[in-house]
Design a protein around this motif. Structure first.
Motif, PDB file in Angstrom:
ATOM      1  N   THR A 120       0.831  -1.207   0.000  1.00  0.00           N
ATOM      2  CA  THR A 120       0.000   0.000   0.000  1.00  0.00           C
ATOM      3  C   THR A 120       0.861   1.251   0.000  1.00  0.00           C
ATOM      4  O   THR A 120       1.871   1.322   0.714  1.00  0.00           O
ATOM      5  CB  THR A 120      -0.932   0.035   1.235  1.00  0.00           C
ATOM      6  N   PRO A 121       0.451   2.228  -0.813  1.00  0.00           N
ATOM      7  CA  PRO A 121       1.144   3.519  -0.768  1.00  0.00           C
ATOM      8  C   PRO A 121       0.693   4.272   0.484  1.00  0.00           C
ATOM      9  O   PRO A 121      -0.490   4.480   0.690  1.00  0.00           O
ATOM     10  CB  PRO A 121       0.675   4.213  -2.049  1.00  0.00           C
ATOM     11  N   ARG A 122       1.654   4.656   1.315  1.00  0.00           N
ATOM     12  CA  ARG A 122       1.332   5.340   2.576  1.00  0.00           C
ATOM     13  C   ARG A 122       1.691   6.819   2.518  1.00  0.00           C
ATOM     14  O   ARG A 122       1.005   7.645   3.092  1.00  0.00           O
ATOM     15  CB  ARG A 122       2.081   4.688   3.738  1.00  0.00           C
ATOM     16  N   GLY A 123       2.788   7.123   1.839  1.00  0.00           N
ATOM     17  CA  GLY A 123       3.249   8.508   1.767  1.00  0.00           C
ATOM     18  C   GLY A 123       2.542   9.283   0.662  1.00  0.00           C
ATOM     19  O   GLY A 123       1.925   8.706  -0.241  1.00  0.00           O
ATOM     20  N   GLN A 124       2.648  10.597   0.741  1.00  0.00           N
ATOM     21  CA  GLN A 124       1.983  11.459  -0.234  1.00  0.00           C
ATOM     22  C   GLN A 124       2.551  11.279  -1.642  1.00  0.00           C
ATOM     23  O   GLN A 124       1.798  11.216  -2.617  1.00  0.00           O
ATOM     24  CB  GLN A 124       2.079  12.926   0.213  1.00  0.00           C
ATOM     25  N   ALA A 125       3.861  11.179  -1.770  1.00  0.00           N
ATOM     26  CA  ALA A 125       4.467  10.997  -3.096  1.00  0.00           C
ATOM     27  C   ALA A 125       4.049   9.663  -3.706  1.00  0.00           C
ATOM     28  O   ALA A 125       3.730   9.589  -4.899  1.00  0.00           O
ATOM     29  CB  ALA A 125       5.985  11.095  -3.003  1.00  0.00           C
ATOM     30  N   ALA A 126       4.040   8.615  -2.899  1.00  0.00           N
ATOM     31  CA  ALA A 126       3.635   7.294  -3.394  1.00  0.00           C
ATOM     32  C   ALA A 126       2.180   7.316  -3.852  1.00  0.00           C
ATOM     33  O   ALA A 126       1.829   6.725  -4.876  1.00  0.00           O
ATOM     34  CB  ALA A 126       3.837   6.240  -2.312  1.00  0.00           C
ATOM     35  N   ARG A 127       1.334   8.001  -3.115  1.00  0.00           N
ATOM     36  CA  ARG A 127      -0.077   8.101  -3.505  1.00  0.00           C
ATOM     37  C   ARG A 127      -0.250   8.923  -4.777  1.00  0.00           C
ATOM     38  O   ARG A 127      -1.079   8.594  -5.624  1.00  0.00           O
ATOM     39  CB  ARG A 127      -0.894   8.680  -2.355  1.00  0.00           C
ATOM     40  N   VAL A 128       0.537   9.974  -4.918  1.00  0.00           N
ATOM     41  CA  VAL A 128       0.459  10.792  -6.143  1.00  0.00           C
ATOM     42  C   VAL A 128       0.869   9.964  -7.357  1.00  0.00           C
ATOM     43  O   VAL A 128       0.196   9.975  -8.392  1.00  0.00           O
ATOM     44  CB  VAL A 128       1.329  12.068  -6.013  1.00  0.00           C
ATOM     45  N   VAL A 129       1.974   9.216  -7.249  1.00  0.00           N
ATOM     46  CA  VAL A 129       2.435   8.396  -8.373  1.00  0.00           C
ATOM     47  C   VAL A 129       1.420   7.294  -8.675  1.00  0.00           C
ATOM     48  O   VAL A 129       1.153   6.993  -9.846  1.00  0.00           O
ATOM     49  CB  VAL A 129       3.850   7.823  -8.119  1.00  0.00           C
ATOM     50  N   THR A 130       0.822   6.715  -7.655  1.00  0.00           N
ATOM     51  CA  THR A 130      -0.203   5.681  -7.875  1.00  0.00           C
ATOM     52  C   THR A 130      -1.415   6.269  -8.596  1.00  0.00           C
ATOM     53  O   THR A 130      -1.930   5.668  -9.549  1.00  0.00           O
ATOM     54  CB  THR A 130      -0.622   5.038  -6.533  1.00  0.00           C
ATOM     55  N   MET A 131      -1.865   7.453  -8.159  1.00  0.00           N
ATOM     56  CA  MET A 131      -2.989   8.101  -8.856  1.00  0.00           C
ATOM     57  C   MET A 131      -2.603   8.470 -10.287  1.00  0.00           C
ATOM     58  O   MET A 131      -3.413   8.337 -11.207  1.00  0.00           O
ATOM     59  CB  MET A 131      -3.439   9.355  -8.091  1.00  0.00           C
ATOM     60  N   LEU A 132      -1.357   8.893 -10.467  1.00  0.00           N
ATOM     61  CA  LEU A 132      -0.875   9.212 -11.815  1.00  0.00           C
ATOM     62  C   LEU A 132      -0.875   7.967 -12.688  1.00  0.00           C
ATOM     63  O   LEU A 132      -1.277   8.020 -13.857  1.00  0.00           O
ATOM     64  CB  LEU A 132       0.523   9.822 -11.737  1.00  0.00           C
ATOM     65  N   GLN A 133      -0.454   6.826 -12.127  1.00  0.00           N
ATOM     66  CA  GLN A 133      -0.472   5.587 -12.918  1.00  0.00           C
ATOM     67  C   GLN A 133      -1.895   5.213 -13.317  1.00  0.00           C
ATOM     68  O   GLN A 133      -2.136   4.819 -14.455  1.00  0.00           O
ATOM     69  CB  GLN A 133       0.154   4.415 -12.166  1.00  0.00           C
ATOM     70  N   ILE A 134      -2.829   5.333 -12.399  1.00  0.00           N
ATOM     71  CA  ILE A 134      -4.220   4.999 -12.708  1.00  0.00           C
ATOM     72  C   ILE A 134      -4.745   5.909 -13.810  1.00  0.00           C
ATOM     73  O   ILE A 134      -5.343   5.444 -14.789  1.00  0.00           O
ATOM     74  CB  ILE A 134      -5.084   5.067 -11.434  1.00  0.00           C
ATOM     75  N   THR A 135      -4.500   7.205 -13.683  1.00  0.00           N
ATOM     76  CA  THR A 135      -4.946   8.171 -14.697  1.00  0.00           C
ATOM     77  C   THR A 135      -4.252   7.916 -16.030  1.00  0.00           C
ATOM     78  O   THR A 135      -4.883   7.915 -17.089  1.00  0.00           O
ATOM     79  CB  THR A 135      -4.669   9.609 -14.217  1.00  0.00           C
ATOM     80  N   TYR A 136      -2.950   7.693 -15.990  1.00  0.00           N
ATOM     81  CA  TYR A 136      -2.152   7.415 -17.187  1.00  0.00           C
ATOM     82  C   TYR A 136      -2.692   6.173 -17.897  1.00  0.00           C
ATOM     83  O   TYR A 136      -2.832   6.155 -19.119  1.00  0.00           O
ATOM     84  CB  TYR A 136      -0.699   7.214 -16.761  1.00  0.00           C
ATOM     85  N   SER A 137      -3.008   5.162 -17.106  1.00  0.00           N
ATOM     86  CA  SER A 137      -3.538   3.920 -17.690  1.00  0.00           C
ATOM     87  C   SER A 137      -4.888   4.160 -18.351  1.00  0.00           C
ATOM     88  O   SER A 137      -5.128   3.690 -19.464  1.00  0.00           O
ATOM     89  CB  SER A 137      -3.685   2.840 -16.617  1.00  0.00           C
ATOM     90  N   PHE A 138      -5.766   4.868 -17.672  1.00  0.00           N
ATOM     91  CA  PHE A 138      -7.083   5.147 -18.247  1.00  0.00           C
ATOM     92  C   PHE A 138      -6.976   5.950 -19.535  1.00  0.00           C
ATOM     93  O   PHE A 138      -7.653   5.652 -20.510  1.00  0.00           O
ATOM     94  CB  PHE A 138      -7.969   5.914 -17.259  1.00  0.00           C
ATOM     95  N   VAL A 139      -6.131   6.953 -19.539  1.00  0.00           N
ATOM     96  CA  VAL A 139      -6.050   7.846 -20.700  1.00  0.00           C
ATOM     97  C   VAL A 139      -5.216   7.236 -21.817  1.00  0.00           C
ATOM     98  O   VAL A 139      -5.721   6.975 -22.914  1.00  0.00           O
ATOM     99  CB  VAL A 139      -5.493   9.230 -20.294  1.00  0.00           C
ATOM    100  N   PHE A 140      -3.946   6.998 -21.554  1.00  0.00           N
ATOM    101  CA  PHE A 140      -3.029   6.617 -22.625  1.00  0.00           C
ATOM    102  C   PHE A 140      -3.100   5.136 -22.992  1.00  0.00           C
ATOM    103  O   PHE A 140      -3.172   4.783 -24.169  1.00  0.00           O
ATOM    104  CB  PHE A 140      -1.594   7.012 -22.267  1.00  0.00           C
ATOM    105  N   LEU A 141      -3.060   4.269 -21.982  1.00  0.00           N
ATOM    106  CA  LEU A 141      -3.027   2.845 -22.297  1.00  0.00           C
ATOM    107  C   LEU A 141      -4.366   2.353 -22.834  1.00  0.00           C
ATOM    108  O   LEU A 141      -4.402   1.518 -23.738  1.00  0.00           O
ATOM    109  CB  LEU A 141      -2.581   2.036 -21.072  1.00  0.00           C
ATOM    110  N   THR A 142      -5.464   2.895 -22.315  1.00  0.00           N
ATOM    111  CA  THR A 142      -6.770   2.510 -22.852  1.00  0.00           C
ATOM    112  C   THR A 142      -6.930   3.005 -24.279  1.00  0.00           C
ATOM    113  O   THR A 142      -7.413   2.271 -25.154  1.00  0.00           O
ATOM    114  CB  THR A 142      -7.903   3.059 -21.952  1.00  0.00           C
ATOM    115  N   ALA A 143      -6.516   4.242 -24.543  1.00  0.00           N
ATOM    116  CA  ALA A 143      -6.590   4.774 -25.914  1.00  0.00           C
ATOM    117  C   ALA A 143      -5.707   3.967 -26.865  1.00  0.00           C
ATOM    118  O   ALA A 143      -6.105   3.664 -27.988  1.00  0.00           O
ATOM    119  CB  ALA A 143      -6.184   6.245 -25.933  1.00  0.00           C
TER     120      ALA A 143
END
Length: 187
Positions: free
Chosen positions: A141-164
């Motif tokens: 689990t991501p506990r720190g703020q930076a880890a959570r930001v990168v995890t949210m970025l990966q989810i967004t990146y996956s939805f936008v770029f990888l899905t497209a």
């Protein structure tokens, strides 16, 4: 009596034709293996809290390059460019993006309090794939703020770029399947 050459003009595929069909697969596999080997051999321990500016800069540049290349391939598919090979390029870019996120997670995990349960490169790769697949087992689990930001970025990146990219790839494959019977009828 018919001549065998006219009954079966090409009983065996021409070696050049076989190589032309196999070459993209060998190239794709070779590059994918190179990305995986690089992920395990690169000195990622020198990134993270020791060099935060370099770490974030590399992460940003690599993700931006992959995103631009994915968008370029998507554009080629939408414009129906016959000279492009999105199947080879898109799949490699997806492999590369997974490893960029894995490297970022591994580097972030070197900072105390960022992750719980992420200690090795395999852990980082596992967490990346689990996040990409939206499974979320909860063992890392991501506990720190930076880890959570990168995890949210990966989810967004996956939805936008990888899905497209995956949609563009299936669109190209569908059009190839539809065109194949048409080519056979025109002969």
């Amino acid at each position: 009596m018919k001549d065998r050459r006219t009954a079966h003009p090409h009983p065996h595929p021409h070696p050049r034709t076989v190589w032309h069909a196999v070459r993209p697969w060998l190239l794709r596999i070779g590059i994918a293996v190179a990305v995986v080997v690089a992920y395990f051999l690169l000195p990622l321990d020198n990134l993270g809290p020791q060099r935060p500016v370099l770490s974030w800069t590399l992460f940003t540049v690599l993700l931006t390059v992959v995103a631009v290349l994915l968008l370029r391939q998507i554009r080629h598919v939408l414009l129906d460019r016959p000279d492009s090979r999105p199947g080879v390029v898109i799949s490699l870019l997806i492999v590369l993006s997974v490893h960029v996120f894995s490297a970022a997670y591994y580097s972030l995990a070197k900072s105390p309090g960022e992750f719980h349960g992420l200690e090795t490169r395999i852990d980082a790769l596992y967490f990346t794939v689990v996040t990409l697949a939206t499974v979320g087992y909860g063992d890392i689990t991501p506990r720190g703020q930076a880890a959570r930001v990168v995890t949210m970025l990966q989810i967004t990146y996956s939805f936008v770029f990888l899905t497209a990219a995956a949609t563009a790839l299936t669109t190209r494959l569908r059009s190839m399947v539809v065109r194949r019977p048409e080519r056979g009828r025109s002969r």
